[in-house]
Design an enzyme around this catalytic site. Structure first.
Site, PDB file in Angstrom:
ATOM      1  N   LYS A 202       0.852  -1.198   0.000  1.00 30.97           N
ATOM      2  CA  LYS A 202       0.000   0.000   0.000  1.00 30.97           C
ATOM      3  C   LYS A 202       0.890   1.251   0.000  1.00 30.97           C
ATOM      4  O   LYS A 202       1.809   1.366   0.825  1.00 30.97           O
ATOM      5  CB  LYS A 202      -0.904   0.016   1.242  1.00 30.97           C
ATOM      6  CG  LYS A 202      -1.937  -1.118   1.259  1.00 30.97           C
ATOM      7  CD  LYS A 202      -2.809  -1.024   2.512  1.00 30.97           C
ATOM      8  CE  LYS A 202      -3.623  -2.284   2.755  1.00 30.97           C
ATOM      9  NZ  LYS A 202      -4.758  -2.477   1.869  1.00 30.97           N
ATOM     10  N   GLU A 236     -12.956  -3.103   9.721  1.00 32.90           N
ATOM     11  CA  GLU A 236     -13.607  -3.555   8.488  1.00 32.90           C
ATOM     12  C   GLU A 236     -15.105  -3.654   8.732  1.00 32.90           C
ATOM     13  O   GLU A 236     -15.534  -3.940   9.862  1.00 32.90           O
ATOM     14  CB  GLU A 236     -13.103  -4.950   8.107  1.00 32.90           C
ATOM     15  CG  GLU A 236     -11.625  -5.008   7.814  1.00 32.90           C
ATOM     16  CD  GLU A 236     -11.226  -6.403   7.339  1.00 32.90           C
ATOM     17  OE1 GLU A 236     -11.120  -6.580   6.118  1.00 32.90           O
ATOM     18  OE2 GLU A 236     -11.050  -7.306   8.170  1.00 32.90           O
ATOM     19  N   ASP A 255      -4.864 -13.491  12.128  1.00 29.85           N
ATOM     20  CA  ASP A 255      -5.130 -13.031  10.766  1.00 29.85           C
ATOM     21  C   ASP A 255      -4.552 -11.638  10.514  1.00 29.85           C
ATOM     22  O   ASP A 255      -4.121 -11.333   9.409  1.00 29.85           O
ATOM     23  CB  ASP A 255      -6.653 -13.019  10.559  1.00 29.85           C
ATOM     24  CG  ASP A 255      -7.061 -12.782   9.112  1.00 29.85           C
ATOM     25  OD1 ASP A 255      -6.367 -13.296   8.215  1.00 29.85           O
ATOM     26  OD2 ASP A 255      -8.077 -12.099   8.874  1.00 29.85           O
ATOM     27  N   HIS A 260      -0.114  -7.581   9.523  1.00 30.90           N
ATOM     28  CA  HIS A 260      -0.478  -6.230   9.077  1.00 30.90           C
ATOM     29  C   HIS A 260      -0.297  -5.155  10.166  1.00 30.90           C
ATOM     30  O   HIS A 260       0.302  -4.115   9.929  1.00 30.90           O
ATOM     31  CB  HIS A 260      -1.934  -6.201   8.598  1.00 30.90           C
ATOM     32  CG  HIS A 260      -2.249  -7.232   7.550  1.00 30.90           C
ATOM     33  ND1 HIS A 260      -1.326  -7.666   6.634  1.00 30.90           N
ATOM     34  CD2 HIS A 260      -3.392  -7.910   7.270  1.00 30.90           C
ATOM     35  CE1 HIS A 260      -1.888  -8.567   5.833  1.00 30.90           C
ATOM     36  NE2 HIS A 260      -3.136  -8.733   6.208  1.00 30.90           N
ATOM     37  N   LYS A 360     -13.791  -7.242  12.437  1.00 32.95           N
ATOM     38  CA  LYS A 360     -14.745  -7.332  11.331  1.00 32.95           C
ATOM     39  C   LYS A 360     -16.094  -6.815  11.826  1.00 32.95           C
ATOM     40  O   LYS A 360     -16.360  -6.799  13.024  1.00 32.95           O
ATOM     41  CB  LYS A 360     -14.878  -8.788  10.879  1.00 32.95           C
ATOM     42  CG  LYS A 360     -13.533  -9.362  10.407  1.00 32.95           C
ATOM     43  CD  LYS A 360     -13.687 -10.325   9.280  1.00 32.95           C
ATOM     44  CE  LYS A 360     -12.356 -10.832   8.779  1.00 32.95           C
ATOM     45  NZ  LYS A 360     -11.743 -10.006   7.738  1.00 32.95           N
TER      46      LYS A 360
HETATM   47  C1  BG6 Z   1      -6.175 -10.194   4.929  1.00 37.24           C
HETATM   48  C2  BG6 Z   1      -7.022 -10.905   5.957  1.00 37.24           C
HETATM   49  O1  BG6 Z   1      -4.818 -10.513   5.100  1.00 37.24           O
HETATM   50  O2  BG6 Z   1      -6.346  -8.793   5.076  1.00 37.24           O
HETATM   51  C3  BG6 Z   1      -8.482 -10.529   5.783  1.00 37.24           C
HETATM   52  O3  BG6 Z   1      -6.868 -12.307   5.818  1.00 37.24           O
HETATM   53  C4  BG6 Z   1      -8.645  -9.024   5.826  1.00 37.24           C
HETATM   54  O4  BG6 Z   1      -9.285 -11.138   6.786  1.00 37.24           O
HETATM   55  C5  BG6 Z   1      -7.673  -8.347   4.862  1.00 37.24           C
HETATM   56  O5  BG6 Z   1      -9.972  -8.732   5.451  1.00 37.24           O
HETATM   57  C6  BG6 Z   1      -7.694  -6.845   5.031  1.00 37.24           C
HETATM   58  O6  BG6 Z   1      -6.955  -6.253   4.002  1.00 37.24           O
HETATM   59  P1  BG6 Z   1      -7.259  -4.786   3.506  1.00 37.24           P
HETATM   60  O7  BG6 Z   1      -6.231  -4.521   2.449  1.00 37.24           O
HETATM   61  O8  BG6 Z   1      -8.671  -4.776   2.992  1.00 37.24           O
HETATM   62  O9  BG6 Z   1      -7.106  -3.904   4.704  1.00 37.24           O
END
Ligand code: BG6
Length: 509
Positions: A202, A236, A255, A260, A360
């Site tokens: 990103k 999300e 996850d 991330h 989520k």
């Molecule tokens: C993924 C996860 O790695 O990242 C997902 O497995 C999640 O569960 C996604 O929805 C989120 O990515 P982004 O780019 O939409 O923030």
């Protein structure tokens, strides 16, 4: 970014055969193929790219290419760079050129015959360069790589490279991540391994480093003298969608956090690297994630909140609770939300809490980092109308509405000394043309050109797992899951986690 210095402008990647393991999966259709198309439109692939799908279903080369084309035209049109409107996004000539290099190997990932077919593809391709992209279920990562090694397909020479891209999840805890690293490193060197975290693709994530280290003012306040605490949120609105099976075993902590969220934390907290090269950048990241305080079991419980969404409303629509989703146990205790407090025990950050939350079915989609400053001393305002100095902050908006905003105090016009919070901001769309993209373009290009800066080194991954392992261990004893309604920003306990320290979450949006 470049591995070893300057590239004045991006040049086409060298001729390469790109093997896509898991060729019928979502990742290939939704993200990798659109990204390859975008790279080709930008002239970054040259003419020497061959794409080989590898999977167990039988399909001809032409049908495989057609299937990808149809999918992009119908489902992924918004992700490809067009000539101005989505209808003609997929340029027929350009696609034909890319499709010309698309073929397919039908085979079981565990069958040695598959690797003999792959070897033949390389021999026939006219280049020895090969990238093996494992867009498969994680249980195949070690198996495929071992077989590639045994078939001699990972041996590099001065004339050609062999690289392996590994998707997440990389392990499911510290022990499994260490075991997977050991397994990979038996058959190839670290220089050949590209562990993906798509957050690093990103632009807004890459920009954290560039802004921090190219503007002298940031360094002046970027420490525990001026920063009170940091909040990192990845919210999300989607639920688990069709991934109930995967999610039940995984949960939000695994996850999203060691990968991330820790990438975001590392970008904010790392020391300046000696160069923007893979070794220097990844070395600094490993150091800062390695400095995260390992909580005791009791502290891990006290500093974490696990939530699970119940039925509720998102965007005016009723949505089911997690336990009602397909392939989810009716009494599941898998978390769909976590909030954590972590401390970084180094000179720059000691005493500054980093609060992380992700979930989520929250109120809006919003990934943001909020750097909250300490208040200025009040004494000078004692004899004025100003009764308190509100805290100020810098918000780095990763997605959507990408940009950065300082929230500062200014004098409200008028005869009295009254203050208001004002915003000093930069929105990407005001300065740059925002092209459709998948976020995978840079990562694929960097892999083909041999730049590992935006990929995770073994120690980066292991340090991430080491930092979350205390939470995993503590939750085994007492999972303490708390419900929140879909459309809410986590359970009340997530607010209490900050309230206990006299703080509150920044409102999303
Ligand atoms: C993924 C996860 O790695 O990242 C997902 O497995 C999640 O569960 C996604 O929805 C989120 O990515 P982004 O780019 O939409 O923030």
């Amino acid at each position: 970014m470049t591995a070893n210095g300057k590239k004045s402008k991006a040049e086409p990647a060298p001729p390469t055969t790109l093997f896509l393991f898991g060729a019928h999966g979502d990742l290939v259709k939704r993200l990798l193929m659109p990204a390859l198309y975008n790279l080709s439109r930008d002239g970054l692939l040259g003419n020497g790219l061959r794409i080989v799908g590898v999977d167990h279903n039988a399909i001809s080369d032409a049908d495989f290419a057609k299937k990808l084309e149809d999918f992009i035209r119908t489902e992924a049109a918004s992700k490809v760079k067009g000539k101005g409107n989505a209808d003609n996004a997929l340029d027929p000539q350009l696609w034909a050129q890319l499709a010309n290099g698309i073929s397919y190997v039908e085979g079981d990932f565990l069958d040695d015959g598959t690797y003999a077919d792959i070897a033949k593809k390389i021999t026939d391709s006219g280049t020895g360069n090969a990238v093996f992209y494992l867009a498969t279920a994680p249980r195949f990562f070690g198996e495929v790589v071992q077989r590639l090694g045994s078939a001699g397909l990972l041996t590099e020479t001065d004339d050609h490279f062999r690289r392996v891209v590994i998707e997440k999840p990389f392990g499911s805890d510290l022990a499994t991540a260490e075991a997977l690293n050991a397994c990979l490193l038996k058959v190839m060197s670290e220089k050949q391994i590209y562990r993906i975290d798509h957050y690093l693709g990103k632009e807004t994530v890459q920009n954290i480093l560039i802004s921090r280290f190219s503007n002298v003012l940031f360094e002046a306040f970027w420490n525990n003298h001026y920063i009170d605490h940091v909040q990192i949120t990845a919210a999300e609105t989607v639920g688990v969608e069709t991934r109930g099976n995967f999610f039940e075993k995984t949960g939000t902590l695994r996850d999203m956090v060691p990968n991330h969220l820790f990438q975001l934390l590392a970008m904010v907290a790392m020391e300046p690297p000696a160069a923007f090269g893979a070794d220097a950048v990844r070395g600094e990241k490993a150091k800062v994630i390695g400095a995260v305080r390992p909580w005791s079991a009791a502290d891990a419980r006290a500093n974490s909140v696990r939530g699970q969404y119940a039925a509720g409303e998102i965007g005016g629509k009723q949505v089911p609770g997690y336990r009602e989703e397909a392939n989810v146990a009716p009494d599941s205790s898998t978390e769909t939300f976590v909030a954590l407090k972590v401390m970084i025990d180094n000179w720059r950050w000691v005493g500054v809490p980093f609060y992380l939350r992700t979930g989520k079915r929250m109120s809006i989609r919003d990934t943001e980092i909020v750097i909250c400053f300490k208040p200025a001393p009040y004494a000078q305002f004692r004899d004025t109308e100003v009764s308190e100095l509100k805290p100020t902050f810098l918000k780095i908006q990763i997605q959507p509405n990408e940009g950065m905003w300082f929230d500062l105090l200014a004098k409200r016009p008028g005869p009295t000394l009254d203050m208001a919070n004002i915003e000093l901001g930069f929105a990407y769309e005001d300065f740059f043309e925002m092209q459709p993209s998948t976020g995978y373009e840079t990562l694929i290009y960097d892999c083909m050109t041999g730049d590992q800066t935006l990929f995770q080194r073994a120690d980066n991954i292991e340090n991430g797992w080491r930092a979350v392992q205390p939470f995993l261990d503590a939750w085994k004893e007492d999972d303490g899951i708390q419900a929140y309604k879909a459309g809410e920003d986590g359970p009340a306990a997530a607010d209490a986690l900050l309230a206990r320290d006299g703080r509150a979450w920044h409102s999303l949006g």
